[in-house]
Design a protein around this motif. Structure first.
Motif, PDB file in Angstrom:
ATOM      1  N   CYS A  46       1.199  -1.430  -0.113  1.00 55.94           N
ATOM      2  CA  CYS A  46       0.080   0.292   0.117  1.00 55.94           C
ATOM      3  C   CYS A  46       0.844   1.135   0.250  1.00 55.94           C
ATOM      4  O   CYS A  46       2.040   0.896   0.473  1.00 55.94           O
ATOM      5  CB  CYS A  46      -0.566  -0.198   1.440  1.00 55.94           C
ATOM      6  N   ASN A  47       0.554   2.174  -0.538  1.00 51.68           N
ATOM      7  CA  ASN A  47       0.556   3.747  -0.249  1.00 51.68           C
ATOM      8  C   ASN A  47       1.261   4.466   1.412  1.00 51.68           C
ATOM      9  O   ASN A  47       2.267   4.451   1.356  1.00 51.68           O
ATOM     10  CB  ASN A  47       0.172   4.752  -1.140  1.00 51.68           C
ATOM     11  N   ASN A  48       0.757   3.687   1.605  1.00 45.41           N
ATOM     12  CA  ASN A  48       1.706   4.302   3.210  1.00 45.41           C
ATOM     13  C   ASN A  48       2.329   3.620   4.057  1.00 45.41           C
ATOM     14  O   ASN A  48       3.409   3.375   4.323  1.00 45.41           O
ATOM     15  CB  ASN A  48      -0.207   3.299   4.845  1.00 45.41           C
TER      16      ASN A  48
ATOM     17  N   LEU B 288      -1.182  11.065   0.622  1.00 45.60           N
ATOM     18  CA  LEU B 288      -1.346  10.225   0.057  1.00 45.60           C
ATOM     19  C   LEU B 288      -2.141  10.508  -1.060  1.00 45.60           C
ATOM     20  O   LEU B 288      -3.129   9.907  -1.858  1.00 45.60           O
ATOM     21  CB  LEU B 288      -2.208   9.383   1.294  1.00 45.60           C
TER      22      LEU B 288
ATOM     23  N   GLU C 140      -4.634   2.821   0.062  1.00 48.76           N
ATOM     24  CA  GLU C 140      -4.077   3.074   0.652  1.00 48.76           C
ATOM     25  C   GLU C 140      -5.078   2.637   2.218  1.00 48.76           C
ATOM     26  O   GLU C 140      -6.711   2.006   2.164  1.00 48.76           O
ATOM     27  CB  GLU C 140      -4.765   4.400   0.264  1.00 48.76           C
TER      28      GLU C 140
ATOM     29  N   ARG D 184      -7.551   4.126  -4.497  1.00 45.17           N
ATOM     30  CA  ARG D 184      -7.250   6.192  -4.230  1.00 45.17           C
ATOM     31  C   ARG D 184      -6.856   6.066  -5.462  1.00 45.17           C
ATOM     32  O   ARG D 184      -5.803   5.984  -6.453  1.00 45.17           O
ATOM     33  CB  ARG D 184      -6.386   6.995  -3.635  1.00 45.17           C
TER      34      ARG D 184
END
Length: 138
Positions: A46-48, A71, A78, A96
């Protein structure tokens, strides 16, 4: 665009009371996501996670608000805390599409109750379960 799927882990409960005791509980949303990131529900792609990996060794750990802004500039999976009323926090896994706050498609919902982390069932599974119990098989 095909919607990303997530594994059904609704029968799983996860907790790490040692971590909670060590940090003294959840003081903010970033701590909630840090705790959640240790669970089997976390998506390591994930982007996190990407933002966390970029800053983990260089003292660039940014405030939560800056992370949220970063983000929004990315596309992909995310996690976000969408509701908090201690001792309950609701976390959404979402895709997203763009920078606007509403440019997201929910994929799954999780909640932390006390120290326990759960995956919330989908509305489809709840309705299907109710229908099966309403119309039992003969």
């Amino acid at each position: 665009m095909q919607r990303p799927s997530t594994e059904d882990l609704t029968g799983l409960e996860w907790r790490d009371t040692t971590w909670i005791e060590r940090v003294g509980g959840f003081q903010n949303q970033q701590m909630v996501l840090d705790y959640f990131s240790m669970s089997p529900f976390w998506d390591r792609q994930c982007n996190n996670q990407i933002l966390s990996m970029q800053t983990q060794y260089n003292d660039l750990r940014q405030p939560y608000e800056a992370t949220v802004e970063a983000l929004r500039k990315m596309t992909g999976i995310e996690f976000a805390v969408v509701h908090e009323q201690p001792p309950v926090w609701v976390i959404q896994k979402r895709y997203r599409r763009g920078p606007e706050p509403n440019d997201v498609n929910p994929i799954a919902t999780y909640y932390i109750m006390g120290a326990n982390v759960y995956q919330s069932p989908t509305i489809y599974s709840v309705i299907a379960n109710r229908l099966v119990s309403f119309f039992p098989r003969s």
